[in-house]
Design a protein around this motif. Structure first.
Motif, PDB file in Angstrom:
ATOM      1  N   GLY A   1       6.774  -4.324   9.411  1.00  0.00           N
ATOM      2  CA  GLY A   1       6.194  -3.667  10.584  1.00  0.00           C
ATOM      3  C   GLY A   1       5.159  -2.631  10.206  1.00  0.00           C
ATOM      4  O   GLY A   1       4.607  -2.635   9.105  1.00  0.00           O
ATOM      5  N   GLU A   2       4.896  -1.728  11.124  1.00  0.00           N
ATOM      6  CA  GLU A   2       4.022  -0.582  10.890  1.00  0.00           C
ATOM      7  C   GLU A   2       4.883   0.683  10.874  1.00  0.00           C
ATOM      8  O   GLU A   2       5.968   0.710  11.459  1.00  0.00           O
ATOM      9  CB  GLU A   2       2.954  -0.483  11.982  1.00  0.00           C
ATOM     10  N   PRO A   3       4.425   1.732  10.194  1.00  0.00           N
ATOM     11  CA  PRO A   3       5.215   2.971  10.143  1.00  0.00           C
ATOM     12  C   PRO A   3       5.537   3.498  11.534  1.00  0.00           C
ATOM     13  O   PRO A   3       4.712   3.436  12.450  1.00  0.00           O
ATOM     14  CB  PRO A   3       4.292   3.933   9.386  1.00  0.00           C
ATOM     15  N   ILE A   4       6.761   3.999  11.680  1.00  0.00           N
ATOM     16  CA  ILE A   4       7.215   4.580  12.941  1.00  0.00           C
ATOM     17  C   ILE A   4       7.029   6.090  12.870  1.00  0.00           C
ATOM     18  O   ILE A   4       7.490   6.737  11.930  1.00  0.00           O
ATOM     19  CB  ILE A   4       8.697   4.260  13.205  1.00  0.00           C
ATOM     20  N   GLU A   5       6.365   6.640  13.851  1.00  0.00           N
ATOM     21  CA  GLU A   5       6.123   8.078  13.879  1.00  0.00           C
ATOM     22  C   GLU A   5       7.216   8.768  14.680  1.00  0.00           C
ATOM     23  O   GLU A   5       7.458   8.428  15.838  1.00  0.00           O
ATOM     24  CB  GLU A   5       4.754   8.372  14.505  1.00  0.00           C
TER      25      GLU A   5
ATOM     26  N   VAL B   1       8.363   6.160   7.633  1.00  0.00           N
ATOM     27  CA  VAL B   1       9.476   5.267   7.951  1.00  0.00           C
ATOM     28  C   VAL B   1       8.919   3.892   8.313  1.00  0.00           C
ATOM     29  O   VAL B   1       8.143   3.762   9.264  1.00  0.00           O
ATOM     30  CB  VAL B   1      10.324   5.816   9.109  1.00  0.00           C
ATOM     31  N   LEU B   2       9.302   2.869   7.533  1.00  0.00           N
ATOM     32  CA  LEU B   2       8.737   1.532   7.705  1.00  0.00           C
ATOM     33  C   LEU B   2       9.850   0.509   7.941  1.00  0.00           C
ATOM     34  O   LEU B   2      10.721   0.325   7.093  1.00  0.00           O
ATOM     35  CB  LEU B   2       7.944   1.141   6.459  1.00  0.00           C
TER      36      LEU B   2
ATOM     37  N   ARG C   1       0.828  -1.216   0.000  1.00  0.00           N
ATOM     38  CA  ARG C   1       0.000   0.000   0.000  1.00  0.00           C
ATOM     39  C   ARG C   1       0.855   1.257   0.000  1.00  0.00           C
ATOM     40  O   ARG C   1       0.587   2.208  -0.741  1.00  0.00           O
ATOM     41  CB  ARG C   1      -0.918  -0.016   1.224  1.00  0.00           C
ATOM     42  N   LEU C   2       1.907   1.277   0.818  1.00  0.00           N
ATOM     43  CA  LEU C   2       2.744   2.470   0.897  1.00  0.00           C
ATOM     44  C   LEU C   2       3.573   2.660  -0.370  1.00  0.00           C
ATOM     45  O   LEU C   2       3.875   3.800  -0.751  1.00  0.00           O
ATOM     46  CB  LEU C   2       3.657   2.385   2.120  1.00  0.00           C
ATOM     47  N   VAL C   3       3.936   1.583  -1.029  1.00  0.00           N
ATOM     48  CA  VAL C   3       4.673   1.698  -2.289  1.00  0.00           C
ATOM     49  C   VAL C   3       3.759   2.190  -3.405  1.00  0.00           C
ATOM     50  O   VAL C   3       4.146   3.042  -4.217  1.00  0.00           O
ATOM     51  CB  VAL C   3       5.301   0.336  -2.668  1.00  0.00           C
TER      52      VAL C   3
ATOM     53  N   LEU D   1       8.978   7.637   1.156  1.00  0.00           N
ATOM     54  CA  LEU D   1       8.952   6.450   1.999  1.00  0.00           C
ATOM     55  C   LEU D   1      10.383   5.989   2.227  1.00  0.00           C
ATOM     56  O   LEU D   1      11.153   5.858   1.270  1.00  0.00           O
ATOM     57  CB  LEU D   1       8.155   5.327   1.314  1.00  0.00           C
ATOM     58  N   ILE D   2      10.754   5.783   3.484  1.00  0.00           N
ATOM     59  CA  ILE D   2      12.035   5.181   3.811  1.00  0.00           C
ATOM     60  C   ILE D   2      11.766   3.835   4.461  1.00  0.00           C
ATOM     61  O   ILE D   2      11.110   3.755   5.503  1.00  0.00           O
ATOM     62  CB  ILE D   2      12.858   6.051   4.784  1.00  0.00           C
ATOM     63  N   THR D   3      12.224   2.755   3.826  1.00  0.00           N
ATOM     64  CA  THR D   3      12.158   1.442   4.442  1.00  0.00           C
ATOM     65  C   THR D   3      13.549   1.079   4.946  1.00  0.00           C
ATOM     66  O   THR D   3      14.556   1.419   4.326  1.00  0.00           O
ATOM     67  CB  THR D   3      11.657   0.361   3.455  1.00  0.00           C
ATOM     68  N   VAL D   4      13.600   0.408   6.084  1.00  0.00           N
ATOM     69  CA  VAL D   4      14.872  -0.015   6.672  1.00  0.00           C
ATOM     70  C   VAL D   4      14.777  -1.499   6.975  1.00  0.00           C
ATOM     71  O   VAL D   4      13.713  -2.005   7.352  1.00  0.00           O
ATOM     72  CB  VAL D   4      15.202   0.776   7.956  1.00  0.00           C
ATOM     73  N   SER D   5      15.881  -2.211   6.797  1.00  0.00           N
ATOM     74  CA  SER D   5      15.872  -3.637   7.115  1.00  0.00           C
ATOM     75  C   SER D   5      17.237  -4.081   7.597  1.00  0.00           C
ATOM     76  O   SER D   5      18.241  -3.377   7.411  1.00  0.00           O
ATOM     77  CB  SER D   5      15.463  -4.466   5.885  1.00  0.00           C
ATOM     78  N   ASN D   6      17.251  -5.260   8.200  1.00  0.00           N
ATOM     79  CA  ASN D   6      18.522  -5.894   8.526  1.00  0.00           C
ATOM     80  C   ASN D   6      19.195  -6.357   7.240  1.00  0.00           C
ATOM     81  O   ASN D   6      18.596  -6.324   6.155  1.00  0.00           O
ATOM     82  CB  ASN D   6      18.310  -7.063   9.498  1.00  0.00           C
ATOM     83  N   HIS D   7      20.446  -6.777   7.327  1.00  0.00           N
ATOM     84  CA  HIS D   7      21.234  -7.069   6.126  1.00  0.00           C
ATOM     85  C   HIS D   7      21.916  -8.425   6.305  1.00  0.00           C
ATOM     86  O   HIS D   7      22.947  -8.527   6.962  1.00  0.00           O
ATOM     87  CB  HIS D   7      22.278  -5.958   5.944  1.00  0.00           C
TER      88      HIS D   7
END
Length: 281
Positions: free
Chosen positions: A212-216, A176-177, A49-51, A60-66
Motif C-alpha cells: 500500500g501507501e504510507p498511512i498518516e 507506517v506501511l 524506497r522506504l527500506v 519504518l513499521i510495516t504491517v501485514s496479514n499472517h
C-alpha cells in the motif's frame, strides 16, 4: 523477566559476522522459494524506497496479514528486494513459543533480528520496550497485528493493540506501511500432510503481494479525540498501566489504540480486496 538472548541480537556480536551469515542464508532461501512459485508484487517500489532511503533516523513499521509460518522471510524474497543486506533487514516481532523454544532456535532467530513476543502477555511486556528501542534507532520493524496465522481466504480480522501501541509510543514518529499477501498459505499449508505442515515449502503456487501507501496518523489530534470521547467514561483494565506518559488515562488509551487499529485494519482490507482482483486474471 529479562530479555531473551539480547546479546545475540546486537549488531556488534562477534563483529556482526554471524548476523550477516544468517541474513544471507535466510535471504537465499526466501529467493529460492519465491522463484519456484509464480509471484506478482504490486507497488514494490514504495517498499524498496522506504527500506533503502527513507529520511535518516525515521523508523519504518510495516504491517501485514499472517497466512503461514513462512510469511517472514518469504515476503522479502521477490525480485529486486535487498534481502541480503543485514543492515537493511527488518526487525520482526516473533512468537516466543514457536521461534524461541530452545537455546539453538533462540540464537538463530536473534541473529535474524527477531524480537520475541509472548502472546497473551499484553502490550507492555519487556520485549515491546526492545521494539521501541529499535524504532528509536530509526530501524525497520515488521509486525503481524492479527496476532496469529489465519489461512482462510477471509476479511482481515480485528487487529491486536500491540502495533497501535508501538505507533503511539515510538520516540520518533514512524512511517507506517500496510502490506497484504495471498498464496503463502498454499506454499506452507498448516494441515497438508496428516494434519501437519509439509517438511518443505511447496512450489508451483501463485503468490500475490500488494504493497500500500504510507498511512498518516495525526497523533496529537487522535489523542485529543480519545480524551474527549472518554472524558466521562471509565473502563479499567489489567493490561494498561494506571499512569501514562502521554497524558491519557486507561480508557483514553484503549480508545486511541482501537482507533489506530481500526484504521490499519481498514487499509489492509482495501489492499486485500484490490489484490484479489489480480488473482482472478
Amino acid at each position: 523477566m529479562g530479555r531473551i538472548m539480547e546479546w545475540a541480537a546486537r549488531g556488534n556480536h562477534l563483529g556482526g559476522l554471524p548476523r550477516k551469515m544468517v541474513i544471507m542464508a535466510v535471504g537465499a532461501f526466501a529467493k529460492a522459494v519465491v522463484a519456484l512459485n509464480t509471484t506478482s508484487v504490486h507497488n514494490a517500489n514504495t517498499l524498496i524506497r522506504l527500506v533503502r532511503s527513507r529520511p535518516p533516523g525515521v523508523p519504518l513499521i510495516t504491517v501485514s496479514n499472517h497466512m503461514s509460518t513462512l510469511d517472514d522471510p518469504l515476503l522479502w524474497g521477490f525480485k529486486g528486494f535487498p534481502v541480503f543486506d543485514a543492515n537493511l533487514a527488518r526487525w520482526v516481532l516473533a512468537a516466543e513459543d514457536i521461534c524461541f523454544k530452545n537455546v539453538l532456535l533462540s540464537y538463530f532467530f536473534r541473529l535474524g533480528k527477531c524480537i520475541p513476543i509472548t502472546r497473551g502477555a499484553g502490550i507492555y511486556q519487556e520485549h515491546m520496550n526492545e521494539a521501541l528501542e529499535r524504532l528509536s534507532d530509526g530501524a525497520w520493524l515488521h509486525t503481524f497485528p492479527e496476532g496469529k496465522v489465519f489461512q482462510e481466504d477471509s476479511p482481515i480480522r480485528r487487529l491486536k493493540w500491540g502495533t497501535a501501541s508501538l505507533i503511539v509510543r515510538s520516540p520518533v514518529k514512524p512511517i507506517v506501511l500496510p502490506i497484504v499477501h495471498h498464496g503463502f498459505q498454499e506454499v506452507m499449508p498448516e494441515n497438508k500432510f496428516f494434519g501437519r505442515r509439509p517438511p518443505f515449502p511447496l512450489c508451483s503456487k501463485r503468490i500475490n503481494i500488494t504493497v500500500g501507501e504510507p498511512i498518516e496518523f495525526d497523533l496529537p489530534k487522535l489523542k485529543q479525540m480519545a480524551i474527549s470521547m472518554t472524558r466521562d467514561l471509565s473502563s479499567p483494565t489489567t493490561d494498561l498501566p494506571s499512569s501514562s506518559p502521554y497524558g491519557l488515562d486507561e480508557t483514553a488509551k484503549r480508545c486511541l489504540y482501537t482507533t489506530i487499529s481500526g484504521r490499519l485494519q481498514t487499509a489492509m482490507e482495501h489492499l486485500r480486496t484490490f489484490g484479489k482482483g489480480f488473482l482472478k486474471m
